[in-house]
Enzyme design. Structure first.
Site, PDB file in Angstrom:
ATOM      1  N   GLY A  45      -5.042  13.303 -11.079  1.00  0.00           N
ATOM      2  CA  GLY A  45      -3.870  13.722 -11.832  1.00  0.00           C
ATOM      3  C   GLY A  45      -2.606  13.411 -11.066  1.00  0.00           C
ATOM      4  N   GLN A  50       6.002  13.755  -8.406  1.00  0.00           N
ATOM      5  CA  GLN A  50       5.328  13.109  -7.283  1.00  0.00           C
ATOM      6  C   GLN A  50       5.707  11.644  -7.117  1.00  0.00           C
ATOM      7  OE1 GLN A  50       1.334  14.829  -8.619  1.00  0.00           O
ATOM      8  NE2 GLN A  50       1.113  14.748  -6.409  1.00  0.00           N
ATOM      9  N   CYS A  93      -4.104  17.593  -2.900  1.00  0.00           N
ATOM     10  CA  CYS A  93      -2.943  17.085  -3.631  1.00  0.00           C
ATOM     11  C   CYS A  93      -2.475  15.791  -2.972  1.00  0.00           C
ATOM     12  CB  CYS A  93      -1.830  18.131  -3.600  1.00  0.00           C
ATOM     13  SG  CYS A  93      -0.334  17.604  -4.426  1.00  0.00           S
ATOM     14  N   LEU A  94      -2.182  14.788  -3.782  1.00  0.00           N
ATOM     15  CA  LEU A  94      -1.743  13.495  -3.242  1.00  0.00           C
ATOM     16  C   LEU A  94      -0.423  13.625  -2.468  1.00  0.00           C
ATOM     17  CD1 LEU A  94      -2.509  11.182  -6.300  1.00  0.00           C
ATOM     18  CD2 LEU A  94      -3.820  11.377  -4.180  1.00  0.00           C
ATOM     19  N   HIS A 135      -2.618  22.585 -12.156  1.00  0.00           N
ATOM     20  CA  HIS A 135      -2.085  21.992 -10.916  1.00  0.00           C
ATOM     21  C   HIS A 135      -0.878  21.088 -11.228  1.00  0.00           C
ATOM     22  CE1 HIS A 135      -2.924  20.026  -6.810  1.00  0.00           C
ATOM     23  NE2 HIS A 135      -2.009  19.246  -7.360  1.00  0.00           N
ATOM     24  N   GLU A 136      -1.016  20.234 -12.242  1.00  0.00           N
ATOM     25  CA  GLU A 136       0.073  19.294 -12.565  1.00  0.00           C
ATOM     26  C   GLU A 136       1.256  20.012 -13.218  1.00  0.00           C
ATOM     27  OE1 GLU A 136      -0.251  16.717 -10.993  1.00  0.00           O
ATOM     28  OE2 GLU A 136      -2.424  16.668 -10.778  1.00  0.00           O
ATOM     29  N   HIS A 139       3.338  21.410 -10.564  1.00  0.00           N
ATOM     30  CA  HIS A 139       4.218  20.394  -9.964  1.00  0.00           C
ATOM     31  C   HIS A 139       5.521  20.261 -10.751  1.00  0.00           C
ATOM     32  CE1 HIS A 139       2.224  18.438  -6.635  1.00  0.00           C
ATOM     33  NE2 HIS A 139       1.110  18.222  -7.318  1.00  0.00           N
TER      34      HIS A 139
HETATM   35 NI    NI Z   1      -0.803  17.697  -6.635  1.00  0.00          NI
END
Ligand code: NI
Length: 168
Positions: A45, A50, A93-94, A135-136, A139
């Site tokens: 995701g 991000q 998380c990226l 989660h997204e 963000h």
């Molecule tokens: Ni993340």
């Protein structure tokens, strides 16, 4: 085009994404680039914050190899309208390389938003998809799993990340 993924402590990760009001060619290109970036990472995701864009856009594909069961999702202006139960799971998380935390989430969520063609969409999700959506969406509100970790774990990661960014 693969976009640069912003990592902690980039302030854009704390920003609140604005509602998408204009669905045009530039937005379609951005969504395509976010999808490409998610697959290249690889991740399941990605939220627009991000990649440095404060617009309410998320892409999710929790199982890129089995496209039939859980198709790729691109969702604009998503919001959780119903959340039920709770479940704990480990998340990464990226934007937080090397960081994992056990996070408590709703077990089942009902999410409303708009698809990339501008059509109102509803998604009912459990399991990994429910986790990814929450989660997204976090963000897009300027929150990451760092906020959900214990204070000790959080401060250790912050120290490490700040040291690393000072060395670059
Ligand atoms: Ni993340």
């Amino acid at each position: 085009m693969v976009l640069k993924i912003r990592t902690y402590p980039d302030p854009v990760l704390r920003g609140k994404a604005k509602e998408v009001t204009n669905i045009d060619g530039a937005l379609q290109r951005l969504i395509d680039n976010m999808i490409e970036t998610m697959y290249a990472a690889p991740g399941v995701g990605l939220a627009a914050n991000q990649v440095g864009i404060l617009q309410q856009i998320l892409v999710i594909d929790i199982n890129p190899r089995q496209q039939t069961e859980y198709p790729l999702i691109a969702l604009l202006n998503p919001r959780v309208v119903t959340a039920e139960g709770s479940a704990e799971g480990e998340e990464g998380c990226l934007s937080l390389p090397g960081f994992n935390a056990v996070v408590e989430r709703a077990e089942r969520v009902f999410v409303k938003g708009v698809d990339r063609e501008g059509k109102e969409t509803e998604i009912e999700a459990t399991g990994l998809l429910a986790v990814a959506l929450q989660h997204e969406i976090d963000h897009l509100r300027g929150r990451t799993i760092l906020d959900k970790a214990s204070p000790l774990k959080r401060s250790l990661y912050k120290k490490r990340a700040l040291k690393k960014s000072a060395a670059e």
